[in-house]
Each structure stands twice: as structure tokens, then as C-alpha cells.
Design a protein around this motif. Structure first.
Motif, PDB file in Angstrom:
ATOM      1  N   GLN A 101       0.644  -1.399  -0.110  1.00  0.00           N
ATOM      2  CA  GLN A 101      -0.207  -0.039  -0.036  1.00  0.00           C
ATOM      3  C   GLN A 101       0.913   1.267  -0.155  1.00  0.00           C
ATOM      4  N   PHE A 102       2.086   1.289   0.782  1.00  0.00           N
ATOM      5  CA  PHE A 102       2.980   2.225   0.721  1.00  0.00           C
ATOM      6  C   PHE A 102       3.390   2.624  -0.508  1.00  0.00           C
ATOM      7  N   GLN A 103       3.783   1.740  -1.086  1.00  0.00           N
ATOM      8  CA  GLN A 103       4.382   1.886  -2.583  1.00  0.00           C
ATOM      9  C   GLN A 103       3.343   2.371  -3.706  1.00  0.00           C
ATOM     10  N   GLY A 104       2.264   1.809  -3.501  1.00  0.00           N
ATOM     11  CA  GLY A 104       1.024   2.357  -4.429  1.00  0.00           C
ATOM     12  C   GLY A 104       0.862   3.803  -4.075  1.00  0.00           C
ATOM     13  N   GLU A 105       0.645   4.126  -2.932  1.00  0.00           N
ATOM     14  CA  GLU A 105       0.260   5.562  -2.571  1.00  0.00           C
ATOM     15  C   GLU A 105       1.318   6.565  -2.974  1.00  0.00           C
ATOM     16  N   TYR A 106       2.576   6.159  -2.801  1.00  0.00           N
ATOM     17  CA  TYR A 106       3.641   7.024  -3.144  1.00  0.00           C
ATOM     18  C   TYR A 106       3.867   7.097  -4.699  1.00  0.00           C
ATOM     19  N   LEU A 107       3.572   6.030  -5.275  1.00  0.00           N
ATOM     20  CA  LEU A 107       3.595   5.953  -6.722  1.00  0.00           C
ATOM     21  C   LEU A 107       2.775   6.855  -7.362  1.00  0.00           C
ATOM     22  N   THR A 154      11.776   7.842   1.622  1.00  0.00           N
ATOM     23  CA  THR A 154      11.941   8.478   0.368  1.00  0.00           C
ATOM     24  C   THR A 154      13.011   9.612   0.545  1.00  0.00           C
ATOM     25  N   PRO A 155      13.472  10.269  -0.663  1.00  0.00           N
ATOM     26  CA  PRO A 155      14.244  11.242  -0.571  1.00  0.00           C
ATOM     27  C   PRO A 155      14.248  12.286   0.547  1.00  0.00           C
ATOM     28  N   GLU A 156      12.979  12.568   0.966  1.00  0.00           N
ATOM     29  CA  GLU A 156      12.672  13.412   1.902  1.00  0.00           C
ATOM     30  C   GLU A 156      13.080  13.003   3.342  1.00  0.00           C
ATOM     31  N   ASN A 157      13.016  11.718   3.472  1.00  0.00           N
ATOM     32  CA  ASN A 157      13.371  11.338   4.955  1.00  0.00           C
ATOM     33  C   ASN A 157      14.618  10.311   5.216  1.00  0.00           C
ATOM     34  N   VAL A 158      15.391   9.865   3.806  1.00  0.00           N
ATOM     35  CA  VAL A 158      16.263   9.000   3.665  1.00  0.00           C
ATOM     36  C   VAL A 158      17.454   9.360   4.649  1.00  0.00           C
ATOM     37  N   ALA A 159      17.727  10.544   4.859  1.00  0.00           N
ATOM     38  CA  ALA A 159      18.786  10.714   5.863  1.00  0.00           C
ATOM     39  C   ALA A 159      18.723  10.297   7.066  1.00  0.00           C
ATOM     40  N   ASP A 160      17.527  10.052   7.429  1.00  0.00           N
ATOM     41  CA  ASP A 160      17.287   9.421   9.097  1.00  0.00           C
ATOM     42  C   ASP A 160      17.863   8.049   8.957  1.00  0.00           C
ATOM     43  N   GLU A 212      20.835   8.736  -3.453  1.00  0.00           N
ATOM     44  CA  GLU A 212      21.058   9.410  -4.817  1.00  0.00           C
ATOM     45  C   GLU A 212      20.114   9.920  -5.803  1.00  0.00           C
ATOM     46  N   GLY A 213      18.872   9.624  -5.647  1.00  0.00           N
ATOM     47  CA  GLY A 213      17.694   9.714  -6.667  1.00  0.00           C
ATOM     48  C   GLY A 213      17.712   8.933  -7.672  1.00  0.00           C
ATOM     49  N   LYS A 214      18.257   7.750  -7.430  1.00  0.00           N
ATOM     50  CA  LYS A 214      18.088   6.622  -8.644  1.00  0.00           C
ATOM     51  C   LYS A 214      17.036   5.777  -8.386  1.00  0.00           C
ATOM     52  N   MET A 215      16.732   5.422  -7.119  1.00  0.00           N
ATOM     53  CA  MET A 215      15.353   4.743  -6.822  1.00  0.00           C
ATOM     54  C   MET A 215      14.556   5.585  -5.997  1.00  0.00           C
ATOM     55  N   ALA A 216      13.213   5.493  -6.362  1.00  0.00           N
ATOM     56  CA  ALA A 216      12.176   6.345  -5.860  1.00  0.00           C
ATOM     57  C   ALA A 216      11.930   6.385  -4.462  1.00  0.00           C
ATOM     58  N   ALA A 217      11.805   5.202  -3.747  1.00  0.00           N
ATOM     59  CA  ALA A 217      11.683   4.893  -2.724  1.00  0.00           C
ATOM     60  C   ALA A 217      11.787   3.200  -2.274  1.00  0.00           C
ATOM     61  N   ASP A 222      13.730   7.112 -17.068  1.00  0.00           N
ATOM     62  CA  ASP A 222      12.319   7.828 -16.883  1.00  0.00           C
ATOM     63  C   ASP A 222      11.418   6.634 -16.069  1.00  0.00           C
ATOM     64  N   VAL A 223      11.657   5.684 -15.771  1.00  0.00           N
ATOM     65  CA  VAL A 223      11.043   4.590 -15.210  1.00  0.00           C
ATOM     66  C   VAL A 223      11.133   4.816 -13.449  1.00  0.00           C
ATOM     67  N   ILE A 224      10.001   4.722 -12.860  1.00  0.00           N
ATOM     68  CA  ILE A 224      10.031   4.910 -11.340  1.00  0.00           C
ATOM     69  C   ILE A 224      10.248   3.558 -10.877  1.00  0.00           C
ATOM     70  N   VAL A 225      11.218   3.376  -9.812  1.00  0.00           N
ATOM     71  CA  VAL A 225      11.333   1.999  -9.308  1.00  0.00           C
ATOM     72  C   VAL A 225      11.282   2.135  -7.859  1.00  0.00           C
ATOM     73  N   MET A 226      10.492   1.058  -7.243  1.00  0.00           N
ATOM     74  CA  MET A 226      10.474   1.056  -5.749  1.00  0.00           C
ATOM     75  C   MET A 226      10.629  -0.292  -5.219  1.00  0.00           C
ATOM     76  N   GLY A 227      11.432  -0.492  -4.069  1.00  0.00           N
ATOM     77  CA  GLY A 227      11.681  -1.576  -3.492  1.00  0.00           C
ATOM     78  C   GLY A 227      10.947  -1.924  -2.113  1.00  0.00           C
ATOM     79  N   ILE A 228      11.312  -2.945  -1.414  1.00  0.00           N
ATOM     80  CA  ILE A 228      10.844  -2.975  -0.119  1.00  0.00           C
ATOM     81  C   ILE A 228      12.079  -3.747   0.799  1.00  0.00           C
TER      82      ILE A 228
END
Length: 314
Positions: free
Chosen positions: A145-151, A306-312, A263-268, A245-251
Motif C-alpha cells: 500500500q505504501f508503494q502504491g500510494e507514493y507512486l 523517500t528522498p525526503e526522509n532518507v537521511a534518517d 542518490e535519487g536513482k530509486m524512488a523509494a 524515466d522509469v520509477i522504481v521502488m523496493g521493499i
């Protein structure tokens, strides 16, 4: 003579008392506790993090852990667990090879009167958990669900999506995909182009993505992977094809994935807390052995990175 006999009797009682005290101390010490750990596959990177966390917590309690690798063979895993029972371990932790085939293991361990903790992969689904059996893990559907919502937030309400699934006999693969579909089905402009199992493996994720690029071309706008290893494989294929140009997310939030998000190469990626699961499994064992009251399920929360909180998380 009477004084001599009396003295001998006192010495025997003292010796017996000391011997008894020493035996009680050793028998009750944590160092005697042996825990069997039946893992699905040591080649699964995320599972090694859970094992490391379990070892760390076991060391705190003074427990020893015997780790057996089933290498994705469910019969081998059953044999390994039966051997643990024969060896007289005090508790058993299992990461199921196949969550739908754990009945023989559950039956054998519970009949032996040994506490059983399943970790990471839930063999019970929505069903009841037998007495003396526990589960430590996360609610897998939430990660999807997290992946879908962020996508939707990134891509909008239109586009073509492909889903890299794990081993289909695993609850995680089923539920994470279900979570993806639950969210994406709410948007008529989103089309799921393909779903295919990469068996949690990076190389298979890469091969499948290469095929998708050939089959769907520019229609492919996003890939949602059930784990980071397959997502990393997908990114390798996309880089080779010159597709950025393809958004990629993992878990799982393994270190390589977290680095790519930064690095901005994986969306989340979605943090599945390996430390929480490994520590939690051994804590549940400890509570069971001590007779402490506890719930049969211990949930460990997912966290979207995500890039917004990845530093944590670096």
C-alpha cells in the motif's frame, strides 16, 4: 569415634549441599539455552540481517543459536527442524520456505512441547495461531500500500506499471502485491502491464525487466518490486537500456537501496525492520521460556523511505 563420625556426616552434608547448589546454578543458567534457527535461504540478503539481529539478542541472554539453511527446500527444512527436536533444543525459530506448507513443522514442534516462533513470513494468514506458537513480523499488505500510494503521488493517476513479485508461495509476495493492486485499482488511468515472479533474486529482476522493456517500451512508467534485490536488478536493466524515466521502488531498505534512494536513482524503499524482527523473535523465545505472558503475534511496523526522509536511515 563418635566425634569423627559426626564430623564426617557434617562434611558429607556440606559437600552435598554445595554440589546441589552448583548443579542448580548451571541447569538454570542462560548459557544452557539452545535455540534452533531454521532459515529459508542464507542467500537472501535481508534474511541475513534478521539472523544477525537474532544472534545479537541471543548473546545478550547468553543463548546459543544453531542456524540451519534450507536453501528454499521445504522438505529439507522439515528435516532440519525434526533434527533440532531430536537434539533437544529449548526453542525453535523458523523462517518458512513455503508459508502454505508449515503444518508438519508446527505439529512436530508443538507435540514436542517446544516453543515455536515463526519470523518474517506468516504461515497462519488470518487463521488462529496454536498455543505455544508465535509470529514476529510485519503486516505485509501495508508495504504494498505504501508503494502504491507514493507512486500515485509521483506519477499521477495515469501510467503503466509492472510488478516484480517474490516467491509466490510466500505470504509476503502475495500480500505486498495485493497492497499494490488495492491502491492502483482505485485509479482507472493506471494500467498494470505485467506481474511476474523474480523469486526475490536480483538477477531475475534484471532479466524480467529487460523482457518488459522489449514488450512494453515507453508504456512502462514504473516498476514496483516486492523486495529491494529485485528492484536493484530492475535498475541495472533500466540503466543498460538508457531508461532513467522509469520509477522504481523496493521493499526492505537494505543499505544499497537506501543509498540509491539518497542518490535519487530509486524512488523509494520500504523499511522492513530486520533488527526489530530478529530481536523480537529472540525476545519472544525468552518470554516463552520464562513463562511470561505475551501476545501470540508481535507486529513490527513498516516505514516508507523517500528522498525526503532518507537521511534518517543512513
Amino acid at each position: 569415634m563418635k566425634k569423627f563420625l559426626a564430623l564426617m556426616l557434617v562434611l558429607m552434608l556440606v559437600a552435598t549441599g554445595c554440589s546441589g547448589d552448583k548443579k542448580t546454578e548451571v541447569a538454570g543458567s542462560d548459557g544452557d539455552i539452545k535455540v534452533g534457527y531454521a532459515i529459508n535461504n542464507m542467500n537472501d540478503t535481508f534474511q541475513t540481517y534478521i539472523v544477525d539481529a537474532a544472534k545479537e539478542k541471543a548473546d545478550e541472554y547468553g543463548y546459543s543459536i544453531d542456524i540451519q539453511d534450507a536453501q528454499e527446500d521445504v522438505i529439507k527444512q522439515q528435516d532440519q527442524v525434526n533434527a533440532m527436536i531430536e537434539q533437544g533444543v529449548d526453542a525453535i525459530i523458523v523462517v518458512p520456505v513455503d508459508t502454505s506448507a508449515m503444518d508438519p513443522i508446527t505439529k512436530a514442534v508443538t507435540e514436542a512441547g517446544i516453543p515455536l516462533v515463526y519470523v518474517n513470513r506468516n504461515p497462519f494468514g488470518e487463521g488462529d495461531i496454536p498455543e505455544g506458537v508465535f509470529y514476529v513480523g510485519s503486516q505485509e499488505i501495508v508495504a504494498g500500500q505504501f508503494q502504491g500510494e507514493y507512486l500515485i503521488k509521483l506519477m499521477g493517476e495515469e501510467g503503466g506499471v509492472a510488478i516484480l513479485m517474490g516467491i509466490l508461495s510466500n505470504e509476503g509476495a502475495v500480500k505486498r502485491t495485493e497492497g499494490n493492486e488495492e491502491i492502483l485499482s482505485q485509479y482507472p488511468g493506471i494500467k498494470i502491464l505485467a506481474k511476474e515472479s523474480g523469486n526475490w533474486q536480483k538477477d531475475q529482476g534484471m532479466d524480467i525487466t529487460e523482457n518488459w522493456l522489449t514488450a512494453y517500451g515507453d508504456e512502462l512508467n514504473a516498476i514496483l518490486a516486492n523486495n529491494d534485490e529485485m528492484a536493484l536488478g530492475a535498475l541495472n536493466a533500466l540503466e543498460t537500456a538508457g531508461r532513467n524515466d522509469v520509477i522504481v521502488m523496493g521493499i526492505d531498505a537494505i543499505p544499497d537501496a537506501v543509498k540509491l534512494v539518497a542518490e535519487g536513482k530509486m524512488a523509494a524503499t520500504v523499511l522492513q525492520d530486520a533488527d526489530g524482527q530478529g530481536h523480537g523473535a529472540v525476545e519472544v523465545v525468552h518470554n516463552a521460556l520464562e513463562g511470561n505472558e505475551q501476545d501470540s503475534i508481535r507486529w513490527i511496523d513498516f516505514v516508507l523511505i523517500t528522498p525526503e526522509n532518507v537521511a534518517d536511515f543512513q
